[in-house]
Design an enzyme around this catalytic site. Sequence first.
Site, PDB file in Angstrom:
ATOM      1  N   ARG A  22      26.420  -3.846  -8.325  1.00  0.00           N
ATOM      2  CA  ARG A  22      27.320  -4.273  -9.063  1.00  0.00           C
ATOM      3  C   ARG A  22      28.820  -3.574  -8.910  1.00  0.00           C
ATOM      4  O   ARG A  22      29.927  -4.175  -8.572  1.00  0.00           O
ATOM      5  CB  ARG A  22      27.227  -4.346 -10.560  1.00  0.00           C
ATOM      6  CG  ARG A  22      27.986  -5.115 -11.140  1.00  0.00           C
ATOM      7  CD  ARG A  22      27.585  -4.990 -12.960  1.00  0.00           C
ATOM      8  NE  ARG A  22      27.801  -4.293 -13.435  1.00  0.00           N
ATOM      9  CZ  ARG A  22      28.956  -3.609 -13.867  1.00  0.00           C
ATOM     10  NH1 ARG A  22      29.965  -4.477 -13.712  1.00  0.00           N
ATOM     11  NH2 ARG A  22      28.995  -2.430 -14.565  1.00  0.00           N
ATOM     12  N   CYS A 160      25.000  -3.140 -23.009  1.00  0.00           N
ATOM     13  CA  CYS A 160      24.256  -1.861 -22.592  1.00  0.00           C
ATOM     14  C   CYS A 160      23.487  -1.014 -23.905  1.00  0.00           C
ATOM     15  O   CYS A 160      22.309  -0.930 -23.634  1.00  0.00           O
ATOM     16  CB  CYS A 160      25.307  -0.908 -22.193  1.00  0.00           C
ATOM     17  SG  CYS A 160      26.133  -1.456 -20.585  1.00  0.00           S
ATOM     18  N   CYS A 182      23.516   3.836 -19.249  1.00  0.00           N
ATOM     19  CA  CYS A 182      24.728   4.582 -19.812  1.00  0.00           C
ATOM     20  C   CYS A 182      25.449   5.371 -19.099  1.00  0.00           C
ATOM     21  O   CYS A 182      25.044   6.243 -18.167  1.00  0.00           O
ATOM     22  CB  CYS A 182      23.880   5.676 -21.068  1.00  0.00           C
ATOM     23  SG  CYS A 182      24.877   6.625 -21.818  1.00  0.00           S
ATOM     24  N   ILE A 222      25.589   9.408 -13.992  1.00  0.00           N
ATOM     25  CA  ILE A 222      27.046   9.770 -13.634  1.00  0.00           C
ATOM     26  C   ILE A 222      27.489   9.096 -12.382  1.00  0.00           C
ATOM     27  O   ILE A 222      26.676   9.325 -11.206  1.00  0.00           O
ATOM     28  CB  ILE A 222      27.090  11.482 -13.682  1.00  0.00           C
ATOM     29  CG1 ILE A 222      26.578  12.019 -14.888  1.00  0.00           C
ATOM     30  CG2 ILE A 222      28.406  11.718 -13.344  1.00  0.00           C
ATOM     31  CD1 ILE A 222      26.371  13.372 -14.846  1.00  0.00           C
ATOM     32  N   SER A 282      34.364   2.579 -13.425  1.00  0.00           N
ATOM     33  CA  SER A 282      33.829   1.563 -12.681  1.00  0.00           C
ATOM     34  C   SER A 282      33.674   0.282 -13.271  1.00  0.00           C
ATOM     35  O   SER A 282      32.984   0.093 -14.040  1.00  0.00           O
ATOM     36  CB  SER A 282      32.591   2.016 -11.930  1.00  0.00           C
ATOM     37  OG  SER A 282      32.547   3.352 -11.359  1.00  0.00           O
TER      38      SER A 282
HETATM   39  N1  LIG Z   1      31.351   1.562 -16.196  1.00  0.00           N
HETATM   40  C1  LIG Z   1      31.432   1.323 -17.125  1.00  0.00           C
HETATM   41  N2  LIG Z   1      31.380   2.369 -18.122  1.00  0.00           N
HETATM   42  C2  LIG Z   1      31.389   1.961 -19.627  1.00  0.00           C
HETATM   43  O1  LIG Z   1      31.101   3.023 -20.157  1.00  0.00           O
HETATM   44  C3  LIG Z   1      31.821   0.609 -20.003  1.00  0.00           C
HETATM   45  C4  LIG Z   1      31.762  -0.431 -18.912  1.00  0.00           C
HETATM   46  N3  LIG Z   1      31.557   0.038 -17.793  1.00  0.00           N
HETATM   47  N4  LIG Z   1      31.999  -1.592 -19.465  1.00  0.00           N
HETATM   48  C5  LIG Z   1      31.901  -2.033 -20.558  1.00  0.00           C
HETATM   49  C6  LIG Z   1      32.205  -0.740 -21.659  1.00  0.00           C
HETATM   50  C7  LIG Z   1      33.539  -0.351 -21.943  1.00  0.00           C
HETATM   51  N5  LIG Z   1      33.607   0.945 -22.239  1.00  0.00           N
HETATM   52  C8  LIG Z   1      34.419   1.922 -22.044  1.00  0.00           C
HETATM   53  C9  LIG Z   1      35.673   1.852 -21.113  1.00  0.00           C
HETATM   54  C10 LIG Z   1      36.727   2.574 -20.978  1.00  0.00           C
HETATM   55  C11 LIG Z   1      36.532   3.853 -21.700  1.00  0.00           C
HETATM   56  C12 LIG Z   1      37.931   4.637 -21.487  1.00  0.00           C
HETATM   57  O2  LIG Z   1      38.557   4.328 -20.622  1.00  0.00           O
HETATM   58  N6  LIG Z   1      37.767   5.674 -22.191  1.00  0.00           N
HETATM   59  C13 LIG Z   1      38.850   6.955 -22.057  1.00  0.00           C
HETATM   60  C14 LIG Z   1      40.136   6.567 -23.004  1.00  0.00           C
HETATM   61  C15 LIG Z   1      39.784   5.688 -24.061  1.00  0.00           C
HETATM   62  C16 LIG Z   1      41.117   5.475 -24.806  1.00  0.00           C
HETATM   63  O3  LIG Z   1      42.021   5.921 -24.506  1.00  0.00           O
HETATM   64  O4  LIG Z   1      40.959   4.751 -25.806  1.00  0.00           O
HETATM   65  C17 LIG Z   1      38.183   8.005 -22.487  1.00  0.00           C
HETATM   66  O5  LIG Z   1      38.628   9.043 -21.938  1.00  0.00           O
HETATM   67  O6  LIG Z   1      37.094   8.282 -23.018  1.00  0.00           O
HETATM   68  C18 LIG Z   1      35.592   4.096 -22.385  1.00  0.00           C
HETATM   69  C19 LIG Z   1      34.296   3.372 -22.675  1.00  0.00           C
HETATM   70  C20 LIG Z   1      32.156   1.499 -22.421  1.00  0.00           C
HETATM   71  N7  LIG Z   1      31.695   0.350 -21.275  1.00  0.00           N
HETATM   72  O1  LIG Z   2      28.597   0.613 -24.547  1.00  0.00           O
HETATM   73  C1  LIG Z   2      28.520   0.992 -22.948  1.00  0.00           C
HETATM   74  C2  LIG Z   2      28.749  -0.047 -21.962  1.00  0.00           C
HETATM   75  C3  LIG Z   2      28.524   0.152 -21.100  1.00  0.00           C
HETATM   76  N1  LIG Z   2      28.216   1.245 -20.557  1.00  0.00           N
HETATM   77  C4  LIG Z   2      28.105   1.521 -19.069  1.00  0.00           C
HETATM   78  C5  LIG Z   2      26.895   1.601 -18.435  1.00  0.00           C
HETATM   79  C6  LIG Z   2      27.263   1.257 -16.843  1.00  0.00           C
HETATM   80  O2  LIG Z   2      27.692   2.091 -16.275  1.00  0.00           O
HETATM   81  C7  LIG Z   2      28.049   0.015 -17.112  1.00  0.00           C
HETATM   82  C8  LIG Z   2      27.410  -1.376 -17.119  1.00  0.00           C
HETATM   83  O3  LIG Z   2      26.706  -1.556 -16.049  1.00  0.00           O
HETATM   84  P1  LIG Z   2      25.283  -2.509 -15.762  1.00  0.00           P
HETATM   85  O4  LIG Z   2      25.371  -2.609 -14.210  1.00  0.00           O
HETATM   86  O5  LIG Z   2      25.494  -3.839 -16.536  1.00  0.00           O
HETATM   87  O6  LIG Z   2      24.346  -1.536 -16.152  1.00  0.00           O
HETATM   88  O7  LIG Z   2      28.687   0.356 -18.390  1.00  0.00           O
HETATM   89  C9  LIG Z   2      28.027   2.196 -21.374  1.00  0.00           C
HETATM   90  O8  LIG Z   2      27.829   3.347 -20.965  1.00  0.00           O
HETATM   91  N2  LIG Z   2      28.039   2.233 -22.629  1.00  0.00           N
END
Ligand SMILES: Nc1nc(=O)c2c([nH]1)NC[C@@H]1CN(c3ccc(C(=O)N[C@@H](CCC(=O)O)C(=O)O)cc3)CN21
Ligand SMILES: O=c1ccn([C@H]2C[C@H](O)[C@@H](COP(=O)(O)O)O2)c(=O)[nH]1
Length: 283
Positions: A22, A160, A182, A222, A282
């Site tokens: 993906r 997730c 995760c 990771i 990602s």
């Molecule tokens: N690859 C991936 N990892 C994830 O953890 C994840 C997804 N996709 N897709 C759905 C949600 C979205 N989530 C996310 C998305 C972005 C951040 C992030 O950028 N965090 C930064 C800054 C956050 C901020 O400034 O508010 C960090 O440093 O934690 C964290 C969780 C968790 N999930």
């Molecule tokens: O709450 C969340 C939401 C998403 N993630 C992470 C886990 C994976 O790296 C991606 C989702 O990819 P899938 O291919 O659907 O497994 O987002 C997370 O850690 N926590």
Amino acid sequence: MKQYLELANKIITEGTWVDNERTGKRCLTLINADLTYDVDEGKFPLITTRKSYYKSAIAEMIGYIRGYDSAAQFRQIGTKTWDANANQNQAWLSSPYRKGEDDCGLIYGKIARNFPKPDGGSVDLLRKIYNDLRSGIDDRGEIYTFYHPGAFHMGCLRPCMYSHHFSLLGGKLYLNSTQRSCDVPLGLNFNMVQVYFLLAIMAQITGHKPGKAYHKIVNAHIYEDQLELMQNVQLKREPFNSPSLKINPQIKTLEDLETWVSVDDFEVENYEFHDPISYPFSV
Ligand SMILES: Nc1nc(=O)c2c([nH]1)NC[C@@H]1CN(c3ccc(C(=O)N[C@@H](CCC(=O)O)C(=O)O)cc3)CN21
Ligand SMILES: O=c1ccn([C@H]2C[C@H](O)[C@@H](COP(=O)(O)O)O2)c(=O)[nH]1
């Protein structure tokens, strides 16, 4: 906190490289992890070895409680975490179910607050749990689940952390949360906050003392482009003591959470942390 660092370390020492179709990236992967949070002792599991944006994590969970389905709604309550999945995920961009800019489709609370029944109509899973717990009932099935495989093609991402099972025992409320996938550097940082928050807030609005929250993770990984920062920066730092989370005591009902509550009703006390780390994300 220690549990988080131990898990990251274990992935690095014992993990296996897995290609992920993906995202097009490789992940160092471990199967099975169990984390426990002492909600009864008020130990907020906030990462201290880097700055953690707990308000953003809480905002995301409030959105799951409210049944949000748009990245714009999530942004409005204080988190940009759904922007990329709603607007940059190629498979979703070409889906006939995507209703336009910021639409996430049937994700998390959008499905669970209106869970379709095979014989017609739907159930509001959270309302049922809330009503039961407020009446002191635990029917051994108080499960807030977001997992509906028949609806996966109608949302931008499968859930997730997909199940939250509440239990009443000896006057205390417990929570078992299950996560299928995760992203340890980014997602877990948020998910630990969310599991703690969900038990603490549900205990407060249903009139019970919180017990422990148990967090089961199946695939913990990771991404290859995060490894260097985790191994040589974050894991080299000494953690600080856990802070505590202060919740506005005026939050008393599910309706409060659905209407006026904002991230400003939650504050951490005694949060000492190391410099922020920007991990690659990602899509
Ligand atoms: N690859 C991936 N990892 C994830 O953890 C994840 C997804 N996709 N897709 C759905 C949600 C979205 N989530 C996310 C998305 C972005 C951040 C992030 O950028 N965090 C930064 C800054 C956050 C901020 O400034 O508010 C960090 O440093 O934690 C964290 C969780 C968790 N999930
Ligand atoms: O709450 C969340 C939401 C998403 N993630 C992470 C886990 C994976 O790296 C991606 C989702 O990819 P899938 O291919 O659907 O497994 O987002 C997370 O850690 N926590």
